[in-house]
Enzyme design. Sequence first.
Site, PDB file in Angstrom:
ATOM      1  N   ASP A 105       0.847  -1.303   0.308  1.00 61.66           N
ATOM      2  CA  ASP A 105       0.032  -0.129   0.056  1.00 61.66           C
ATOM      3  C   ASP A 105       0.490   0.758   0.237  1.00 61.66           C
ATOM      4  O   ASP A 105      -0.057   2.277   0.637  1.00 61.66           O
ATOM      5  CB  ASP A 105      -0.565   0.451   0.814  1.00 61.66           C
ATOM      6  CG  ASP A 105      -0.051  -0.255   2.315  1.00 61.66           C
ATOM      7  OD1 ASP A 105       1.201  -0.088   2.809  1.00 61.66           O
ATOM      8  OD2 ASP A 105      -1.039   0.313   3.799  1.00 61.66           O
ATOM      9  N   GLU A 106       2.261   1.214  -0.494  1.00 63.65           N
ATOM     10  CA  GLU A 106       2.419   2.299  -0.132  1.00 63.65           C
ATOM     11  C   GLU A 106       3.652   2.472  -1.379  1.00 63.65           C
ATOM     12  O   GLU A 106       5.191   1.159  -1.802  1.00 63.65           O
ATOM     13  CB  GLU A 106       3.735   2.716   1.405  1.00 63.65           C
ATOM     14  CG  GLU A 106       4.215   2.929   1.643  1.00 63.65           C
ATOM     15  CD  GLU A 106       5.311   3.586   2.696  1.00 63.65           C
ATOM     16  OE1 GLU A 106       5.314   4.215   3.117  1.00 63.65           O
ATOM     17  OE2 GLU A 106       4.474   2.413   3.986  1.00 63.65           O
TER      18      GLU A 106
END
Length: 493
Positions: A105-106
């Site tokens: 998610d990053e």
Amino acid sequence: MRAAPTILHLDMDAFYASVEQASKPSLRGKAVIVGGLGPRGVVATASYEARRFGVHSAMPMAQARRLCPNGACLVPRFSLYREVSDIVMALLRELSPLVEPLSLDEAFVDLEAGGVAFDARGAREAGERLRADIRAATSLSGSVGLAGSKMLAKVASEEAKPAGLLLIEPGTERELLAPMSVRTLPGVGPATGEHLRRAGITTVGALAEAGEDELVRMIGRSHGVGLYRMALGVDDRPVVAERDAKSVSVEDTFDVDLHDRVRIRTEVQRLADRCVGRLRGSGHSGRTIVLKVRRFDFSTLTRSETLRGPTDDPGVVREAAARLLEGVDTMGGVRLLGVGVTGLADYTQEDLFAQAAATLAARGAGGPGDAPDGAEGAEGEAEPAESGGAARAAPADGSPGRAAEHGAAPETEAEAEAAAGRRWTPGNDVRHAVHGPGWVQGSGVGRVTVRFERPGSAPGRVRTFRVDDPELEAADPLSLVGEVEGEEEPGTA
């Protein structure tokens, strides 16, 4: 440091919990806690609704339940998270060829390398467009930070949460950082933060005022110099497009310590199969097998064995893990087991043998004395291709494949859960022959409660069944993208 804020950092908001809310319409706007549900489980992430009660990641699940008794506590569904992550990462790669994923998610993005932004205005437009595209493609929100360095871009995205965008203009870095906690800086964990606090240094501004010499004296040269530069807002690290995986591993923490040696061996075999499934899914093989054992007194032992060459053969990995277990004393009880593979490669030892054989055949050779180095004795060590070994190609979808006779990794995540005896764990996907797809809300006393709904639908109906209902079975998660065709809406039957 760049003269323009063209490094972008994207951090999806409460990613696991947000995916669960998007795929389970009845949970939208409600407290959701994702993590291990057993007595020793910990929180992986919590929705913002749950965070208002003090729930946060790495907190014991038991404590999270006490703080937020009405929250929905769910097991993680990593196959769905990876699917959504792939969509998000594809959108990032449309902006630039230089995308550095940090997790599902990053990621960092170099906007200059993609030619989409060379100044603050262009960077802001690219950031806003990205957030809108992610929302349209996944219905999820992400926070964006823009700055002249990776460190500052990450700080900006954290300050922008949730669902915001913050651009740090070059020249304003020290003013922005000064009042922030020293824990804001990369590399300052609890131990370093406490050491600095005892010295009276609690903010980034105080860290910069302390000076490089004082920080070197306090925490050592390598750490002190780097920390001082970051306190000044200086970070010259480039965005690196590819971050090669160094290892693949899986581990389980057990609700109750395991004492039965047979059960421990069985769990190690199961973990080995899961590890091979992930290994094949990533397109790798590995040479070193690692066993991790955390005993009843929290002492952790790690044992490893290096093979002659890289493999993704489940039989080979299981046998190596079993040999490693034989050298570990488990009499007092085991609370955690893990199996991993390191020394990754994108080929297997069997591939090397095949290549060498083809080369020898082309030369008109191929006698026993011409075997490649390291091939001696290989025939008696690896499973034949038809047994589910590494010589068999993995399915095109990246799943580990099926080799039931030899106990290879289950083909789907749903089968893995069923094999582990956790079919009716809250959050898991199921399908009913009459009512269609749904998810488990809870189970007990021989009953399982299921809510029938799907991504994009209205909140669905709840029904209760016997746990052995033949019409109810474990299922794989439905995609967040697109509609499932040919099925009526849940709860209408």
